[in-house]
Write a protein that holds these residues in place. Structure first.
Motif, PDB file in Angstrom:
ATOM      1  N   TYR A 114       0.803  -1.217   0.000  1.00  0.00           N
ATOM      2  CA  TYR A 114       0.000   0.000   0.000  1.00  0.00           C
ATOM      3  C   TYR A 114       0.841   1.275   0.000  1.00  0.00           C
ATOM      4  CZ  TYR A 114      -4.323  -2.562   0.847  1.00  0.00           C
ATOM      5  OH  TYR A 114      -5.409  -3.400   0.729  1.00  0.00           O
ATOM      6  N   ARG A 115       1.996   1.247   0.653  1.00  0.00           N
ATOM      7  CA  ARG A 115       2.748   2.485   0.847  1.00  0.00           C
ATOM      8  C   ARG A 115       4.158   2.454   0.306  1.00  0.00           C
ATOM      9  NH1 ARG A 115      -0.829   4.043   4.940  1.00  0.00           N
ATOM     10  NH2 ARG A 115      -2.763   3.759   3.827  1.00  0.00           N
ATOM     11  N   GLY A 116       4.531   1.383  -0.394  1.00  0.00           N
ATOM     12  CA  GLY A 116       5.881   1.275  -0.937  1.00  0.00           C
ATOM     13  C   GLY A 116       6.147   2.360  -1.978  1.00  0.00           C
ATOM     14  N   THR A 117       7.417   2.721  -2.102  1.00  0.00           N
ATOM     15  CA  THR A 117       7.824   3.726  -3.081  1.00  0.00           C
ATOM     16  C   THR A 117       9.020   3.213  -3.863  1.00  0.00           C
ATOM     17  OG1 THR A 117       9.275   4.804  -1.483  1.00  0.00           O
ATOM     18  CG2 THR A 117       7.018   5.650  -1.634  1.00  0.00           C
ATOM     19  N   GLY A 118       9.363   3.911  -4.910  1.00  0.00           N
ATOM     20  CA  GLY A 118      10.533   3.557  -5.692  1.00  0.00           C
ATOM     21  C   GLY A 118      10.264   2.446  -6.682  1.00  0.00           C
ATOM     22  N   ALA A 119      11.349   1.861  -7.157  1.00  0.00           N
ATOM     23  CA  ALA A 119      11.269   0.853  -8.217  1.00  0.00           C
ATOM     24  C   ALA A 119      10.510  -0.397  -7.784  1.00  0.00           C
ATOM     25  CB  ALA A 119      12.668   0.470  -8.674  1.00  0.00           C
ATOM     26  N   SER A 120      10.502  -0.690  -6.496  1.00  0.00           N
ATOM     27  CA  SER A 120       9.839  -1.905  -6.024  1.00  0.00           C
ATOM     28  C   SER A 120       8.381  -1.668  -5.622  1.00  0.00           C
ATOM     29  CB  SER A 120      10.609  -2.491  -4.837  1.00  0.00           C
ATOM     30  OG  SER A 120      10.583  -1.585  -3.759  1.00  0.00           O
ATOM     31  N   ALA A 121       7.862  -0.476  -5.860  1.00  0.00           N
ATOM     32  CA  ALA A 121       6.493  -0.154  -5.453  1.00  0.00           C
ATOM     33  C   ALA A 121       5.466  -0.886  -6.313  1.00  0.00           C
ATOM     34  CB  ALA A 121       6.261   1.348  -5.538  1.00  0.00           C
ATOM     35  N   SER A 122       4.338  -1.136  -5.723  1.00  0.00           N
ATOM     36  CA  SER A 122       3.213  -1.738  -6.423  1.00  0.00           C
ATOM     37  C   SER A 122       2.620  -0.741  -7.417  1.00  0.00           C
ATOM     38  CB  SER A 122       2.142  -2.132  -5.401  1.00  0.00           C
ATOM     39  OG  SER A 122       0.955  -2.509  -6.034  1.00  0.00           O
ATOM     40  N   TRP A 123       2.024  -1.246  -8.480  1.00  0.00           N
ATOM     41  CA  TRP A 123       1.372  -0.376  -9.452  1.00  0.00           C
ATOM     42  C   TRP A 123       0.165   0.339  -8.850  1.00  0.00           C
ATOM     43  CZ3 TRP A 123      -3.745  -1.163 -10.582  1.00  0.00           C
ATOM     44  CH2 TRP A 123      -4.277  -2.420 -10.289  1.00  0.00           C
ATOM     45  N   ASN A 124      -0.328  -0.151  -7.729  1.00  0.00           N
ATOM     46  CA  ASN A 124      -1.517   0.452  -7.133  1.00  0.00           C
ATOM     47  C   ASN A 124      -1.273   1.009  -5.738  1.00  0.00           C
ATOM     48  OD1 ASN A 124      -1.273  -1.928  -5.774  1.00  0.00           O
ATOM     49  ND2 ASN A 124      -3.334  -2.654  -6.142  1.00  0.00           N
ATOM     50  N   ALA A 125      -0.048   1.380  -5.418  1.00  0.00           N
ATOM     51  CA  ALA A 125       0.276   1.951  -4.115  1.00  0.00           C
ATOM     52  C   ALA A 125      -0.443   3.290  -3.937  1.00  0.00           C
ATOM     53  CB  ALA A 125       1.785   2.131  -3.974  1.00  0.00           C
ATOM     54  N   GLU A 126      -0.597   3.693  -2.704  1.00  0.00           N
ATOM     55  CA  GLU A 126      -1.326   4.911  -2.371  1.00  0.00           C
ATOM     56  C   GLU A 126      -0.417   6.140  -2.270  1.00  0.00           C
ATOM     57  OE1 GLU A 126      -4.931   2.742   0.071  1.00  0.00           O
ATOM     58  OE2 GLU A 126      -3.180   3.405   1.190  1.00  0.00           O
ATOM     59  N   VAL A 127       0.655   6.144  -3.036  1.00  0.00           N
ATOM     60  CA  VAL A 127       1.598   7.259  -3.039  1.00  0.00           C
ATOM     61  C   VAL A 127       0.869   8.541  -3.455  1.00  0.00           C
ATOM     62  CG1 VAL A 127       3.693   8.170  -4.112  1.00  0.00           C
ATOM     63  CG2 VAL A 127       3.534   5.739  -3.532  1.00  0.00           C
ATOM     64  N   ASP A 158       6.836  -7.363  -6.155  1.00  0.00           N
ATOM     65  CA  ASP A 158       7.816  -7.974  -7.059  1.00  0.00           C
ATOM     66  C   ASP A 158       7.287  -9.249  -7.720  1.00  0.00           C
ATOM     67  OD1 ASP A 158       7.872  -9.520  -4.735  1.00  0.00           O
ATOM     68  OD2 ASP A 158      10.048  -9.743  -4.741  1.00  0.00           O
ATOM     69  N   GLN A 159       6.076  -9.659  -7.381  1.00  0.00           N
ATOM     70  CA  GLN A 159       5.474 -10.857  -7.958  1.00  0.00           C
ATOM     71  C   GLN A 159       4.226 -10.543  -8.795  1.00  0.00           C
ATOM     72  OE1 GLN A 159       6.752 -14.172  -7.462  1.00  0.00           O
ATOM     73  NE2 GLN A 159       8.473 -12.909  -6.831  1.00  0.00           N
ATOM     74  N   GLN A 160       3.874  -9.276  -8.924  1.00  0.00           N
ATOM     75  CA  GLN A 160       2.621  -8.916  -9.583  1.00  0.00           C
ATOM     76  C   GLN A 160       2.564  -9.283 -11.060  1.00  0.00           C
ATOM     77  OE1 GLN A 160       2.213  -4.791  -8.381  1.00  0.00           O
ATOM     78  NE2 GLN A 160       0.716  -5.371  -6.845  1.00  0.00           N
ATOM     79  N   LYS A 161       3.677  -9.355 -11.720  1.00  0.00           N
ATOM     80  CA  LYS A 161       3.662  -9.693 -13.149  1.00  0.00           C
ATOM     81  C   LYS A 161       3.239 -11.131 -13.401  1.00  0.00           C
ATOM     82  CE  LYS A 161       6.744  -6.097 -14.581  1.00  0.00           C
ATOM     83  NZ  LYS A 161       7.970  -5.688 -15.170  1.00  0.00           N
ATOM     84  N   ARG A 162       3.136 -11.928 -12.350  1.00  0.00           N
ATOM     85  CA  ARG A 162       2.680 -13.319 -12.470  1.00  0.00           C
ATOM     86  C   ARG A 162       1.152 -13.408 -12.495  1.00  0.00           C
ATOM     87  NH1 ARG A 162       5.337 -16.603  -7.737  1.00  0.00           N
ATOM     88  NH2 ARG A 162       3.826 -18.086  -8.546  1.00  0.00           N
ATOM     89  N   GLN A 163       0.475 -12.272 -12.438  1.00  0.00           N
ATOM     90  CA  GLN A 163      -0.996 -12.205 -12.412  1.00  0.00           C
ATOM     91  C   GLN A 163      -1.574 -12.900 -11.184  1.00  0.00           C
ATOM     92  OE1 GLN A 163      -2.406 -13.426 -16.288  1.00  0.00           O
ATOM     93  NE2 GLN A 163      -1.615 -11.556 -17.213  1.00  0.00           N
ATOM     94  N   LEU A 164      -0.849 -12.778 -10.083  1.00  0.00           N
ATOM     95  CA  LEU A 164      -1.297 -13.391  -8.840  1.00  0.00           C
ATOM     96  C   LEU A 164      -2.531 -12.701  -8.281  1.00  0.00           C
ATOM     97  CD1 LEU A 164       2.119 -13.997  -7.025  1.00  0.00           C
ATOM     98  CD2 LEU A 164       0.795 -15.564  -8.450  1.00  0.00           C
ATOM     99  N   GLY A 165      -2.669 -11.402  -8.525  1.00  0.00           N
ATOM    100  CA  GLY A 165      -3.821 -10.669  -8.008  1.00  0.00           C
ATOM    101  C   GLY A 165      -5.124 -11.218  -8.537  1.00  0.00           C
ATOM    102  N   ARG A 166      -5.178 -11.439  -9.838  1.00  0.00           N
ATOM    103  CA  ARG A 166      -6.426 -11.973 -10.402  1.00  0.00           C
ATOM    104  C   ARG A 166      -6.668 -13.412  -9.954  1.00  0.00           C
ATOM    105  NH1 ARG A 166      -5.706 -11.100 -16.623  1.00  0.00           N
ATOM    106  NH2 ARG A 166      -4.814  -9.227 -15.782  1.00  0.00           N
ATOM    107  N   ALA A 167      -5.601 -14.194  -9.789  1.00  0.00           N
ATOM    108  CA  ALA A 167      -5.765 -15.569  -9.293  1.00  0.00           C
ATOM    109  C   ALA A 167      -6.243 -15.557  -7.842  1.00  0.00           C
ATOM    110  CB  ALA A 167      -4.451 -16.334  -9.424  1.00  0.00           C
ATOM    111  N   LEU A 168      -5.688 -14.669  -7.043  1.00  0.00           N
ATOM    112  CA  LEU A 168      -6.082 -14.564  -5.644  1.00  0.00           C
ATOM    113  C   LEU A 168      -7.529 -14.086  -5.529  1.00  0.00           C
ATOM    114  CD1 LEU A 168      -5.409 -14.715  -2.662  1.00  0.00           C
ATOM    115  CD2 LEU A 168      -4.242 -12.517  -2.873  1.00  0.00           C
TER     116      LEU A 168
END
Length: 174
Positions: free
Chosen positions: A22-35, A95-105
């Motif tokens: 939710y709050r990560g920043t920089g290169a390792s941040a999620s595409w949907n972080a609340e920055v 760092d695992q989002q490109k595996r489409q884990l969100g939609r599977a979860l």
């Protein structure tokens, strides 16, 4: 995919994941972080324990590739009334989002709810998170027209950086 109820041994990893997702920043941040929307911690141990105690019918589920593997994601599902369940804390390691884990979860959570008699899933999303709302819409969720106020004055989940925040309610039949 191994979807299992969270146990106390998972709490530290869940808290770390929530704060990065939710709050990560920089290169390792999620595409949907609340920055730029909310800053500071998203979760700590007392918040997690309080939520679990306040919602004893809810299920905080963990997601791993294998039983002893690292925590890859979580989802919270909580029965409400009339076959409607609330969904929250859907998060995946950035760092695992490109595996489409969100939609599977998400699909696994929907199956979990359906197996327990649920007919609809409802969630609340900050109205300014249009990319995230669009992601849920592509998976069949739709805005109900309902909104919920943002809990200004309660900074346990972070400090809002805007004064116009509120939640939109999305729902899907399963």
């Amino acid at each position: 995919m191994l979807l299992k109820p969270a146990v106390e041994a998972d709490y530290a990893a869940i808290i770390d994941l929530a704060n990065v997702a939710y709050r990560g920043t920089g290169a390792s941040a999620s595409w949907n972080a609340e920055v730029g929307i909310i800053e500071g911690q998203r979760m700590n141990e007392s918040l997690l324990r309080d939520d679990l105690a306040a919602k004893p019918e809810g299920h905080l589920l963990t997601y791993r590739d294998d039983p002893d593997g690292m925590l890859l994601g979580t989802v919270w599902v909580d029965p409400k009334k009339d076959g409607v369940w609330h969904l929250g804390l859907l998060m995946v390691r950035p760092d695992q989002q490109k595996r489409q884990l969100g939609r599977a979860l998400l699909a696994a959570a929907e199956g979990f709810v359906k197996e327990r008699g649920g007919r609809r899933i409802s969630m609340s999303v900050l109205h300014v998170r249009s990319t995230l709302i669009a992601w849920y819409e592509r998976r069949g969720y739709a805005a109900t027209g309902e909104t919920e106020p943002f809990p200004y004055g309660d900074e346990r989940f972070g400090k809002p950086l805007r004064d116009d925040l509120y939640f939109v309610v999305l729902e899907k039949g399963i």
